[in-house]
Design a protein around this motif. Structure first.
Motif, PDB file in Angstrom:
ATOM      1  N   ALA A   1      -2.400  -4.110  -7.239  1.00 61.66           N
ATOM      2  CA  ALA A   1      -1.125  -4.538  -7.803  1.00 61.66           C
ATOM      3  C   ALA A   1      -0.366  -5.471  -6.868  1.00 61.66           C
ATOM      4  N   ILE A   2      -0.440  -5.243  -5.575  1.00 63.71           N
ATOM      5  CA  ILE A   2       0.336  -6.046  -4.618  1.00 63.71           C
ATOM      6  C   ILE A   2      -0.547  -7.061  -3.883  1.00 63.71           C
ATOM      7  N   CYS A   3      -1.760  -7.269  -4.409  1.00 61.59           N
ATOM      8  CA  CYS A   3      -2.672  -8.296  -3.875  1.00 61.59           C
ATOM      9  C   CYS A   3      -3.033  -8.062  -2.413  1.00 61.59           C
ATOM     10  N   LEU A   4      -3.236  -6.814  -2.047  1.00 61.94           N
ATOM     11  CA  LEU A   4      -3.767  -6.471  -0.721  1.00 61.94           C
ATOM     12  C   LEU A   4      -5.238  -6.124  -0.852  1.00 61.94           C
TER      13      LEU A   4
ATOM     14  N   ASN B   1      -5.161  -3.141  11.782  1.00 61.06           N
ATOM     15  CA  ASN B   1      -4.519  -4.443  11.942  1.00 61.06           C
ATOM     16  C   ASN B   1      -5.146  -5.287  13.051  1.00 61.06           C
ATOM     17  N   SER B   2      -6.296  -4.845  13.570  1.00 60.79           N
ATOM     18  CA  SER B   2      -6.917  -5.616  14.651  1.00 60.79           C
ATOM     19  C   SER B   2      -8.415  -5.787  14.388  1.00 60.79           C
ATOM     20  N   TRP B   3      -9.243  -4.911  14.946  1.00 61.17           N
ATOM     21  CA  TRP B   3     -10.686  -5.160  14.875  1.00 61.17           C
ATOM     22  C   TRP B   3     -11.300  -4.928  13.499  1.00 61.17           C
ATOM     23  N   SER B   4     -10.567  -4.319  12.566  1.00 62.49           N
ATOM     24  CA  SER B   4     -11.127  -4.132  11.221  1.00 62.49           C
ATOM     25  C   SER B   4     -11.126  -5.428  10.411  1.00 62.49           C
ATOM     26  N   PHE B   5     -10.259  -6.388  10.765  1.00 64.49           N
ATOM     27  CA  PHE B   5     -10.150  -7.623   9.975  1.00 64.49           C
ATOM     28  C   PHE B   5     -11.465  -8.393   9.904  1.00 64.49           C
ATOM     29  N   PRO B   6     -12.123  -8.707  11.036  1.00 68.14           N
ATOM     30  CA  PRO B   6     -13.396  -9.429  10.921  1.00 68.14           C
ATOM     31  C   PRO B   6     -14.523  -8.588  10.330  1.00 68.14           C
TER      32      PRO B   6
ATOM     33  N   THR C   1      -8.589 -11.826   3.353  1.00 69.67           N
ATOM     34  CA  THR C   1      -8.612 -12.380   1.994  1.00 69.67           C
ATOM     35  C   THR C   1      -8.646 -11.257   0.970  1.00 69.67           C
ATOM     36  N   PHE C   2      -8.142 -11.575  -0.236  1.00 67.20           N
ATOM     37  CA  PHE C   2      -8.234 -10.617  -1.340  1.00 67.20           C
ATOM     38  C   PHE C   2      -9.578 -10.839  -2.021  1.00 67.20           C
ATOM     39  N   PRO C   3     -10.475  -9.858  -2.015  1.00 64.69           N
ATOM     40  CA  PRO C   3     -11.852 -10.086  -2.491  1.00 64.69           C
ATOM     41  C   PRO C   3     -11.933 -10.251  -4.004  1.00 64.69           C
ATOM     42  N   SER C   4     -12.901 -11.048  -4.436  1.00 62.13           N
ATOM     43  CA  SER C   4     -13.083 -11.279  -5.878  1.00 62.13           C
ATOM     44  C   SER C   4     -13.501 -10.001  -6.594  1.00 62.13           C
ATOM     45  N   TRP C   5     -14.222  -9.117  -5.898  1.00 64.78           N
ATOM     46  CA  TRP C   5     -14.681  -7.888  -6.552  1.00 64.78           C
ATOM     47  C   TRP C   5     -13.572  -6.877  -6.803  1.00 64.78           C
ATOM     48  N   ALA C   6     -12.384  -7.129  -6.276  1.00 70.23           N
ATOM     49  CA  ALA C   6     -11.273  -6.183  -6.436  1.00 70.23           C
ATOM     50  C   ALA C   6     -10.333  -6.559  -7.562  1.00 70.23           C
TER      51      ALA C   6
ATOM     52  N   THR D   1      -4.029 -11.761   3.082  1.00 71.17           N
ATOM     53  CA  THR D   1      -3.181 -10.708   3.605  1.00 71.17           C
ATOM     54  C   THR D   1      -2.721 -11.129   4.991  1.00 71.17           C
ATOM     55  N   PRO D   2      -1.611 -10.583   5.482  1.00 68.07           N
ATOM     56  CA  PRO D   2      -1.111 -10.991   6.785  1.00 68.07           C
ATOM     57  C   PRO D   2      -2.155 -10.759   7.861  1.00 68.07           C
ATOM     58  N   SER D   3      -2.402 -11.755   8.674  1.00 71.85           N
ATOM     59  CA  SER D   3      -3.379 -11.618   9.754  1.00 71.85           C
ATOM     60  C   SER D   3      -2.812 -10.761  10.855  1.00 71.85           C
ATOM     61  N   PRO D   4      -3.668 -10.069  11.611  1.00 64.44           N
ATOM     62  CA  PRO D   4      -3.205  -9.175  12.660  1.00 64.44           C
ATOM     63  C   PRO D   4      -2.557  -9.953  13.784  1.00 64.44           C
TER      64      PRO D   4
END
Length: 587
Positions: A491-494, A554-559, A565-570, A584-587
């Motif tokens: 709903a909030i594009c996360l 907010n750190s090592w999980s991003f890569p 990015t908001f994935p197409s499958w979601a 989504t906001p970058s760390p």
């Protein structure tokens, strides 16, 4: 009047089971829609899980009855959800863990590491926490704690004995707890099973000083806390992790196996290490004080006690004898399992699953569950001794082949089948929520949260889940929260994993109450701890855990999960308005 209240309390489970469905009936009657019908089923199951009026696994069967009768899903569709790939991974992982326990390999590892670490207070704490956390990554947290607590108390007994006791070679009552005893307490597990816990050790002959009491409390808590912390590191380490994988696969069937053993380990293992170190420091400060120099070494007069404590560990290690053929075989198969899990589809290079068993899209058709079952079947086939012909002691004159590493009787006795059903019930709820349109409805109602900074959202949600899991099964907590969090994220594009991953980890942060987890209950049953002691240590550790998880997501999980990015499958089919390049906001 008192008798009336006692009667109501005695029959509370029956009253809850009979009255709750009736009390909630206005919802489906006044709002005759599939969304309301599904909400009725979810609320009813949530309340039954929270109150435990029925066994957790029995409540998990409700979707099989309610969803077809409410017109949400066909019975055949619901039943399929009860044995998905995630359940197979759970079964395979547990079969391997049962084999490791059966041949006492976990105890050999624990004692060997403790011999290397030493018995200085701080290092002893670290040693027990490292061993407990490592073992709970692969076998159940409950079994790990049940094995480690008697060893810890035996070592402490020797450290706290007077020199006179040591010289006299007095026996150690603590290790008697590892043997079957007629006196046993029953501790209720998160999964609804009754766990026999060894009776608490008898009162020491010598009155302990306040410092010794605090060190004993610290050691007990370090074992149960590190068991819970260690479970988060691997996908099969604790059940909520598997709930997440199953929910992601069920809610987002188009996802490219984004949560697998390798990706989870890359994210959760560093989180576990950071949290374990901070827990070690916090327990030292709380129970041993700020004198780190003293914590890392004893005075000259304490050498006898150090030697006696090491002697206890050496004696137990010696009693295990040399490694048997079965232990060596289990070790090789266990290492093979971990290597196959890591290299199947790691993501950053072509795994063996992509190369040898790829589908039309180049994705691995073999799953982590396939690997776990493959190794498990080998354990049912491989003999526990070097193949040869030996005499059957029960029937002289007849030859007998050695037994396999694992037999069905042992597996059946130790397998928590109720958790398999509980997992299936959660997947059925998630699928019903999607089919009924309840997920889409929730998503529309949660759009105002888009104005809240994502890190703040994650922190608040983790805190909420950590509080909730203190009173409720962590499996039930994740089962209830994850579908709602998935709808909110859409709903909030996360990125859905941005909120689902941290809340799954937070479900394992149950440190405050003895009833919160089986490891806490086992440690509490040994005595020496008050509820206030556990609550005082666990309160700040819960806060530390939430902060560490917030840092990780907010750190090592991003890569690792491409959370920027908001994935197409979601995407929802029709209701979401997020663009493919939404970030989504970058760390």
């Amino acid at each position: 009047m008192a008798t009336c209240w006692q009667g109501l309390w005695a029959y509370r489970s029956y009253l809850i089971v009979l009255l709750l469905p009736i009390i909630l009936l206005p919802l489906p009657i006044l709002v005759p829609s599939k969304e309301a019908y599904c909400a009725y089923a979810i609320i009813l199951m949530a309340l039954f899980w929270c109150t435990e009026a029925l066994p957790l696994a029995v409540t998990a069967f409700f979707p099989i009855i309610l969803f077809p009768m409410m017109g949400i899903m066909d019975a055949s569709e619901v039943c399929i959800e009860y044995l998905k790939d995630t359940n197979i991974l759970f079964l395979g992982g547990l079969l391997v863990a049962i084999t490791v326990e059966h041949w006492n390999l976990h105890k050999r590892i624990a004692l060997r590491v403790l011999l290397l670490i030493g018995v200085q207070p701080a290092l002893l704490l670290l040693g027990f926490m490292m061993v407990t956390a490592f073992l709970s990554m692969w076998i159940s947290n409950t079994a790990t704690t049940a094995m480690m607590v008697p060893i810890a108390h035996a070592v402490l007994q020797q450290l706290h004995d007077t020199p006179k006791d040591i010289e006299e070679g007095s026996d150690n009552p603590t290790f008697e707890l590892q043997e079957p005893s007629p006196k046993k307490e029953v501790t209720k597990l998160d999964n609804g099973q009754a766990l026999p816990v060894a009776a608490a050790p008898s009162k020491p002959r010598v009155q302990k000083t306040q410092e010794q009491i605090r060190f004993t409390q610290c050691m007990s808590l370090c074992v149960c806390y590190s068991a819970s912390i260690g479970g988060i590191a691997t996908l099969t380490g604790t059940t909520p992790n598997l709930v997440l994988q199953g929910q992601v696969s069920s809610i987002f069937p188009q996802n490219p196996n984004v949560v697998n053993f390798a990706s989870w380990f890359s994210f959760a293992f560093p989180t576990m290490i950071v949290l374990l170190i901070l827990a070690w420091l916090w327990l030292q400060i709380l129970f041993l004080g700020f004198n780190f120099r003293k914590n890392f070494g004893f005075g000259e007069q304490e050498h006898q006690r150090k030697d006696a404590a090491i002697q206890v560990i050496q004696t137990e290690h010696r009693l295990l004898g040399p490694m048997s053929f079965a232990e060596k075989a289990v070790t090789v198969l266990f290492i093979a399992l971990v290597l196959l899990w890591f290299t199947r589809e790691p993501g950053f290079f072509e795994g063996w699953g992509n190369l040898a068993f790829a589908n039309a899209k180049g994705e691995s058709m073999v799953s982590d569950g396939t690997v776990a079952i493959f190794i498990s079947i080998i354990m049912f086939i491989m003999p526990s001794k070097i193949p040869g012909l030996s005499q059957d002691p029960e029937k002289p004159g007849r030859l007998k082949a050695p037994p396999a590493l694992l037999n069905w009787k042992t597996a059946n006795e130790k397998m928590p089948w109720n958790i398999v059903i509980l997992l299936g019930g959660g997947f059925a709820l998630a699928k019903g929520s999607e089919k009924s349109g309840l997920s889409a409805w929730l998503g529309d109602k949660l759009t105002p949260l888009q104005n809240v900074p994502p890190p703040a959202t994650v922190f608040i949600l983790c805190l909420l889940v950590a509080i909730f899991t203190e009173c409720t099964s962590n499996v039930a907590t994740t089962t209830l929260f994850l579908p709602i969090l998935a709808s909110m994220a859409q709903a909030i594009c996360l990125h859905p994993l941005y909120v689902m991953l941290p809340c799954t980890l937070a479900a394992s942060l149950a440190f405050m109450l003895p009833v919160a987890t089986p490891p806490n209950a086992i440690v509490f049953s040994f005595g020496g701890l008050k509820v206030l002691d556990m609550a005082r240590a666990g309160f700040l550790l819960n806060i530390i855990g939430v902060l560490v998880i917030t840092l990780a997501i907010n750190s090592w999980s991003f890569p690792i999960f491409s959370l920027h990015t908001f994935p197409s499958w979601a995407h929802f089919n029709t209701t979401t308005h997020c663009l493919l390049n939404t970030t989504t906001p970058s760390p």
